[in-house]
Design a protein around this motif. Structure first.
Motif, mmCIF file in Angstrom:
data_model
loop_
_atom_site.group_PDB
_atom_site.id
_atom_site.type_symbol
_atom_site.label_atom_id
_atom_site.label_comp_id
_atom_site.label_asym_id
_atom_site.label_seq_id
_atom_site.Cartn_x
_atom_site.Cartn_y
_atom_site.Cartn_z
ATOM 1 N N LYS A 15 -7.042 0.268 1.127
ATOM 2 C CA LYS A 15 -6.345 0.192 2.407
ATOM 3 C C LYS A 15 -7.303 0.419 3.562
ATOM 4 O O LYS A 15 -7.300 -0.322 4.547
ATOM 5 N N TYR A 20 0.837 -1.203 0.000
ATOM 6 C CA TYR A 20 0.000 0.000 0.000
ATOM 7 C C TYR A 20 0.869 1.250 0.000
ATOM 8 O O TYR A 20 0.669 2.185 -0.785
ATOM 9 N N VAL A 32 -6.157 3.230 -4.157
ATOM 10 C CA VAL A 32 -5.339 2.498 -3.188
ATOM 11 C C VAL A 32 -5.765 2.821 -1.759
ATOM 12 O O VAL A 32 -5.836 1.945 -0.893
#
Length: 306
Positions: free
Chosen positions: A199, A181, A195
């Motif tokens: 996450k 990440y 992303v």
């Protein structure tokens, strides 16, 4: 260009070739050249004709068979409806071959009167013919296409193994996922929103579906996590990164050049590596090696499937 090399071999006394390791020697020669060999043998003419198609790189047969003559075999192979233009080698211990040089892409070998045995003479000639067909494969532009294709297949195989392992309780992806990440947030600012969402919601599986974000570098990191967790599989991740991912990226950005003799080759940056036949041979071997590594990992995952 491809990494597989297929041979169809007909001989009424095929068991003698198998027992004397003739087939094994030809296989080893192909492996040494960086190819994955498939040699299909038969001692029956009808079985041979049933297996006959245009997928083979080389066809080998005795000229004197029990039920068909060499001329019959040629006529069958070259029938217009079959559309087979594969290289063919006929061999015989008898000196009865005349005007055979007029047939396109068909070679003939008389083994009588040679200092070597019948089988040794055939082995030597088969190796020469294999090397001839390999040289035809070696056009450097086609070689880049082969490498990109084969490495893409390896990349897909890695992703399949990863997706099949994400739900395993005995493999902890948390620390690895956090690391990936963070790397992605730094490298791909345009993907930052996607992303971050993955996450925040712990959707690592969703992340792996994005082929732009979840690159080969992250796939191999994830595979290493799987290897470390399940045990009994040699960690090949570092070699894979150097021998497959790095070499593919360099080849993709290499320039096509021509030397003073008209030979074409690819060069990666000034002073960088040159992609010539010798290097491409090594690349084929490395692809073959990592195909086996991924297969071994797949088998280990199947054995330990909860």
């Amino acid at each position: 260009m491809k990494i597989d090399y297929k041979i169809l071999w007909l001989d009424n006394e095929m068991n003698a070739f198998i027992e004397d390791d003739v087939i094994l020697e030809i296989e080893q020669h192909l492996i040494s050249e960086g190819f994955l060999p498939t040699i299909i043998t038969t001692s029956d003419e009808d079985d041979f004709l049933g297996k006959l198609n245009d997928s083979y790189d080389l066809i080998l047969t005795d000229y004197h068979l029990n039920n068909l003559s060499g001329a019959d075999i040629i006529n069958e192979i070259r029938k217009p409806e079959r559309s087979i233009f594969t290289e063919i080698l006929f061999y015989t211990a008898k000196a009865e071959l005349t005007d055979t040089h007029k047939i396109s892409r068909v070679s003939f070998l008389e083994t009588n009167g040679k200092s070597a045995t019948h089988q040794e003479t055939i082995i030597a000639e088969v190796k020469k013919l294999i090397d001839l067909t390999i040289r035809k494969f070696h056009h450097i532009v086609a070689m880049r296409g082969m490498i990109m294709h084969e490495t893409s297949l390896l990349d897909s195989k890695m992703l399949d193994l990863i997706l099949g392992s994400l739900n395993r309780d005995n493999i902890n992806f948390k620390d690895l996922a956090e690391s990936i990440y963070d790397q992605l947030l730094e490298l791909y600012s345009t993907k930052a929103g996607f992303v971050n969402t993955c996450k925040e919601k712990s959707k690592f599986k969703e992340l792996t579906k994005d082929t732009f974000v979840f690159s080969s570098d992250y796939k191999i990191q994830t595979l290493k996590q799987i290897i470390d967790a399940i045990g009994e599989v040699t960690d090949f991740s570092a070699d894979y990164k150097e021998e497959i991912i790095s070499i593919r990226n360099k080849f993709a950005h290499a320039n096509l050049l021509v030397d003073d003799q008209g030979r074409e080759y690819f060069k990666y940056k000034e002073g960088g590596i040159t992609f010539d036949e010798a290097l491409c041979k090594k690349i084929r071997r490395d692809i073959f090696k990592h195909q086996k590594n991924l297969d071994a990992l797949e088998n280990r995952l199947a054995e330990t499937n909860p």
